[in-house]
Design a protein around this motif. Structure first.
Motif, mmCIF file in Angstrom:
data_model
loop_
_atom_site.group_PDB
_atom_site.id
_atom_site.type_symbol
_atom_site.label_atom_id
_atom_site.label_comp_id
_atom_site.label_asym_id
_atom_site.label_seq_id
_atom_site.Cartn_x
_atom_site.Cartn_y
_atom_site.Cartn_z
ATOM 1 N N ARG A 275 0.829 -1.195 0.000
ATOM 2 C CA ARG A 275 0.000 0.000 0.000
ATOM 3 C C ARG A 275 0.870 1.254 0.000
ATOM 4 N NH1 ARG A 275 -3.029 -1.040 5.405
ATOM 5 N NH2 ARG A 275 -0.855 -1.595 5.864
ATOM 6 N N ILE A 276 0.433 2.252 -0.758
ATOM 7 C CA ILE A 276 1.103 3.552 -0.810
ATOM 8 C C ILE A 276 0.236 4.559 -0.052
ATOM 9 C CG2 ILE A 276 1.884 5.410 -2.343
ATOM 10 C CD1 ILE A 276 2.294 3.287 -4.502
ATOM 11 N N PRO A 277 0.776 5.256 0.951
ATOM 12 C CA PRO A 277 2.174 5.312 1.395
ATOM 13 C C PRO A 277 2.472 4.445 2.621
ATOM 14 C CG PRO A 277 1.000 7.120 2.367
ATOM 15 C CD PRO A 277 -0.030 6.325 1.599
ATOM 16 N N ASP A 278 1.485 3.599 3.064
ATOM 17 C CA ASP A 278 1.689 2.856 4.311
ATOM 18 C C ASP A 278 2.919 1.962 4.251
ATOM 19 O OD1 ASP A 278 -0.628 4.051 5.104
ATOM 20 O OD2 ASP A 278 -1.906 2.345 4.656
ATOM 21 N N ASP A 279 3.094 1.258 3.124
ATOM 22 C CA ASP A 279 4.225 0.342 2.979
ATOM 23 C C ASP A 279 5.343 0.913 2.111
ATOM 24 O OD1 ASP A 279 2.765 -1.721 4.362
ATOM 25 O OD2 ASP A 279 1.615 -2.001 2.513
ATOM 26 N N LEU A 280 5.004 1.857 1.259
ATOM 27 C CA LEU A 280 5.988 2.382 0.315
ATOM 28 C C LEU A 280 5.642 3.821 -0.041
ATOM 29 C CD1 LEU A 280 8.403 1.660 -1.688
ATOM 30 C CD2 LEU A 280 6.594 1.316 -3.400
ATOM 31 N N SER A 281 6.627 4.704 0.063
ATOM 32 C CA SER A 281 6.460 6.087 -0.385
ATOM 33 C C SER A 281 7.010 6.216 -1.803
ATOM 34 C CB SER A 281 7.184 7.062 0.545
ATOM 35 O OG SER A 281 6.538 7.152 1.797
ATOM 36 N N VAL A 282 6.344 7.053 -2.617
ATOM 37 C CA VAL A 282 6.752 7.234 -4.016
ATOM 38 C C VAL A 282 6.769 8.725 -4.328
ATOM 39 C CG1 VAL A 282 6.246 6.698 -6.434
ATOM 40 C CG2 VAL A 282 5.694 5.022 -4.648
ATOM 41 N N ALA A 291 -0.868 13.229 -11.929
ATOM 42 C CA ALA A 291 -0.294 13.146 -10.588
ATOM 43 C C ALA A 291 -1.307 13.534 -9.525
ATOM 44 C CB ALA A 291 0.939 14.041 -10.486
ATOM 45 N N ARG A 292 -2.247 14.397 -9.880
ATOM 46 C CA ARG A 292 -3.263 14.830 -8.923
ATOM 47 C C ARG A 292 -4.439 13.869 -8.868
ATOM 48 N NH1 ARG A 292 -4.257 20.522 -11.475
ATOM 49 N NH2 ARG A 292 -2.960 19.679 -13.136
ATOM 50 N N TRP A 293 -4.597 13.068 -9.914
ATOM 51 C CA TRP A 293 -5.795 12.241 -10.031
ATOM 52 C C TRP A 293 -5.585 10.792 -9.609
ATOM 53 C CZ3 TRP A 293 -6.725 14.063 -15.756
ATOM 54 C CH2 TRP A 293 -7.096 15.419 -15.737
ATOM 55 N N CYS A 294 -4.327 10.342 -9.526
ATOM 56 C CA CYS A 294 -4.107 8.945 -9.160
ATOM 57 C C CYS A 294 -4.401 8.750 -7.678
ATOM 58 C CB CYS A 294 -2.677 8.532 -9.502
ATOM 59 S SG CYS A 294 -1.398 9.485 -8.647
ATOM 60 N N GLY A 295 -4.470 7.500 -7.252
ATOM 61 C CA GLY A 295 -4.769 7.246 -5.862
ATOM 62 C C GLY A 295 -3.666 6.454 -5.186
ATOM 63 N N PRO A 296 -3.065 7.037 -4.173
ATOM 64 C CA PRO A 296 -3.240 8.403 -3.669
ATOM 65 C C PRO A 296 -2.547 9.419 -4.581
ATOM 66 C CG PRO A 296 -1.461 7.332 -2.479
ATOM 67 C CD PRO A 296 -2.039 6.285 -3.387
ATOM 68 N N PRO A 297 -2.946 10.690 -4.485
ATOM 69 C CA PRO A 297 -2.287 11.727 -5.279
ATOM 70 C C PRO A 297 -0.773 11.721 -5.049
ATOM 71 C CG PRO A 297 -4.285 12.592 -4.312
ATOM 72 C CD PRO A 297 -4.079 11.229 -3.701
ATOM 73 N N LEU A 298 -0.023 11.975 -6.113
ATOM 74 C CA LEU A 298 1.421 11.764 -6.114
ATOM 75 C C LEU A 298 2.209 12.981 -5.633
ATOM 76 C CD1 LEU A 298 3.889 9.989 -7.037
ATOM 77 C CD2 LEU A 298 3.625 11.051 -9.306
ATOM 78 N N LEU A 332 13.944 28.013 -15.232
ATOM 79 C CA LEU A 332 12.869 28.307 -14.302
ATOM 80 C C LEU A 332 12.949 27.355 -13.110
ATOM 81 C CD1 LEU A 332 9.906 28.874 -16.791
ATOM 82 C CD2 LEU A 332 11.650 30.489 -16.017
ATOM 83 N N ALA A 333 12.466 27.824 -11.972
ATOM 84 C CA ALA A 333 12.590 27.051 -10.740
ATOM 85 C C ALA A 333 11.606 25.894 -10.700
ATOM 86 C CB ALA A 333 12.364 27.961 -9.530
ATOM 87 N N THR A 334 12.085 24.756 -10.218
ATOM 88 C CA THR A 334 11.209 23.637 -9.889
ATOM 89 C C THR A 334 10.748 23.785 -8.445
ATOM 90 O OG1 THR A 334 13.171 22.344 -9.303
ATOM 91 C CG2 THR A 334 12.272 22.034 -11.521
ATOM 92 N N SER A 335 9.694 23.046 -8.071
ATOM 93 C CA SER A 335 9.204 23.124 -6.692
ATOM 94 C C SER A 335 8.608 21.783 -6.287
ATOM 95 C CB SER A 335 8.150 24.229 -6.557
ATOM 96 O OG SER A 335 7.070 24.015 -7.448
ATOM 97 N N LEU A 336 8.808 21.420 -5.054
ATOM 98 C CA LEU A 336 8.275 20.163 -4.537
ATOM 99 C C LEU A 336 6.805 20.327 -4.178
ATOM 100 C CD1 LEU A 336 8.899 17.237 -3.579
ATOM 101 C CD2 LEU A 336 9.325 18.213 -1.313
ATOM 102 N N VAL A 337 5.968 19.422 -4.657
ATOM 103 C CA VAL A 337 4.543 19.415 -4.348
ATOM 104 C C VAL A 337 4.264 18.165 -3.517
ATOM 105 C CG1 VAL A 337 2.205 19.410 -5.276
ATOM 106 C CG2 VAL A 337 4.039 20.589 -6.512
ATOM 107 N N ILE A 338 3.962 18.353 -2.238
ATOM 108 C CA ILE A 338 3.766 17.229 -1.325
ATOM 109 C C ILE A 338 2.292 16.826 -1.320
ATOM 110 C CG2 ILE A 338 3.980 16.430 1.055
ATOM 111 C CD1 ILE A 338 6.245 18.434 1.426
ATOM 112 N N ARG A 339 2.046 15.565 -1.644
ATOM 113 C CA ARG A 339 0.681 15.021 -1.618
ATOM 114 C C ARG A 339 0.681 13.747 -0.765
ATOM 115 N NH1 ARG A 339 0.908 16.377 -7.473
ATOM 116 N NH2 ARG A 339 -0.158 18.369 -7.760
ATOM 117 N N GLU A 340 -0.252 12.846 -1.029
ATOM 118 C CA GLU A 340 -0.468 11.717 -0.118
ATOM 119 C C GLU A 340 0.338 10.463 -0.428
ATOM 120 O OE1 GLU A 340 -3.032 13.522 -1.455
ATOM 121 O OE2 GLU A 340 -3.414 14.637 0.413
ATOM 122 N N SER A 341 1.275 10.510 -1.360
ATOM 123 C CA SER A 341 2.023 9.299 -1.705
ATOM 124 C C SER A 341 3.270 9.122 -0.849
ATOM 125 C CB SER A 341 2.419 9.299 -3.178
ATOM 126 O OG SER A 341 3.406 10.294 -3.440
#
Length: 347
Positions: A275-282, A291-298, A332-341
């Motif tokens: 299970r993501i993120p219980d067993d594995l973070s991605v 990335a916003r629509w998958c489960g869990p959001p990435l 241009l700058a990149t930025s980290l977007v933290i979601r539920e994965s």
């Protein structure tokens, strides 16, 4: 009475001052044949076209006679990736529409040369105001004909530092890789797998080395057994992710080269009963819409593709207006977007 100057031979002209007639004389062809090459016309033998193009490059020929350009900025892809193309095209269109221009679209992958024609011929025949080349395997020789023909060219280069002198737009891959790795380290992960992109892509190398640097700064060594390299596609994420998760001591998190690889890891985890993120973070890279629509959001590193399109369009229009683009490379700058994965590793 003044002394007459000796007639200047075509081969001795200063670089960048050659004429069509001079190029034709050196190539042993007629001036109309050189003009056909400059305009991307067909009906020229392969060896003749190559000889003329080599002379155009060697002598730094630049067309000075004004030709009527169409009010269009052509965006050329080599291998269409729709998840990137839509945002890039949107960014270009936002800029050019206010200048009375439209956006053209060309996918050059799979177009076999006909009658000795080259990649640039299709673009030249459309007489665009400018061209934005968007692809991962940019080669300057593909587009030198555009420059010789006086067509402004900008490379929208999401792959990293350029090895060419063509004006280009990119993003900060190194800092994006650092941010992604630090996020996992701060969550407590110590056994981190990495699926990187093709070794020939500078962006893939930058992201991998950034992760290595982040780990070493935290006092950890990157385990080579947990590193895999593949294409930026779902299938490689699935296959390589499966390999990592099948190891006796599997990683608790996986950093991916792009979001498509990350989605492949999602499927590999599902097949492994994890299970993501219980067993594995991605963590991915790009922040495509999926990335916003998958489960869990990435959780992913965002590349501002629309902003890259904006910047590339501004540069190509400046070149078309006869202006000098400075700096010639924009990142241009990149930025980290933290979601539920992503979450702390399992106890």
């Amino acid at each position: 009475m003044t002394d007459a100057k000796p007639e200047e031979k075509p081969g001795r002209r200063p670089r960048g001052t050659m004429t069509v007639a001079a190029i034709a004389q050196l190539a042993g062809v007629s001036p109309p044949t050189v003009s056909k090459v400059l305009n991307g016309r067909s009906g020229i033998a392969v060896d003749t076209r190559e000889r003329v193009e080599a002379l155009l490059r060697e002598h730094g020929y630049r067309r000075t006679d004004a030709t009527s350009a169409m009010p269009i900025v052509e965006v050329a892809f080599s291998g269409l990736e729709s998840h990137l193309a839509i945002e890039i095209m949107r960014g270009v269109e936002e800029v050019v529409r206010d200048r009375g221009l439209t956006v053209g679209f060309t996918d050059l992958q799979g177009r076999a040369p006909r009658a000795g024609r080259r990649t640039a011929d299709l673009l030249l025949s459309r007489r665009p105001t400018g061209v934005i080349a968007v692809h991962s395997a940019y080669r300057g020789t593909y587009y030198q004909q555009l420059t010789a023909s006086g067509v402004p060219l900008v490379v929208l280069d999401p792959t990293g530092e350029p090895v060419h002198d063509t004006p280009s737009v990119g993003t900060t891959n190194w800092s994006g890789g650092i941010a992604a790795a630090r996020h996992l380290l701060e969550l407590g992960h110590r056994r981190i797998g990495i699926i990187t992109g093709p070794a020939g892509y500078m962006c893939a190398r930058a992201r991998l080395e950034a992760a290595r640097a982040a780990l070493e700064t935290a006092g950890l060594a990157l385990d080579p057994e947990l590193v895999r390299s593949g294409a930026f596609v779902f299938e490689d994420g699935l296959e390589l992710g499966g390999q990592l998760l099948a190891r006796p001591r599997r990683p608790t998190a996986v950093l991916c080269g792009d979001d498509l690889q990350a989605l492949g890891v999602y499927e590999a985890a599902r097949r492994a009963g994890l299970r993501i993120p219980d067993d594995l973070s991605v963590v991915g890279f790009d922040d495509i819409e999926l990335a916003r629509w998958c489960g869990p959001p990435l959780t992913t590193v965002r590349q501002p593709f629309a902003g890259m399109g904006n910047a590339a369009a501004e540069m190509v229009l400046a070149l078309a207006a006869g202006q000098t683009v400075d700096p010639a490379r924009v990142e241009l700058a990149t930025s980290l977007v933290i979601r539920e994965s992503t979450a702390p590793p399992p106890a």
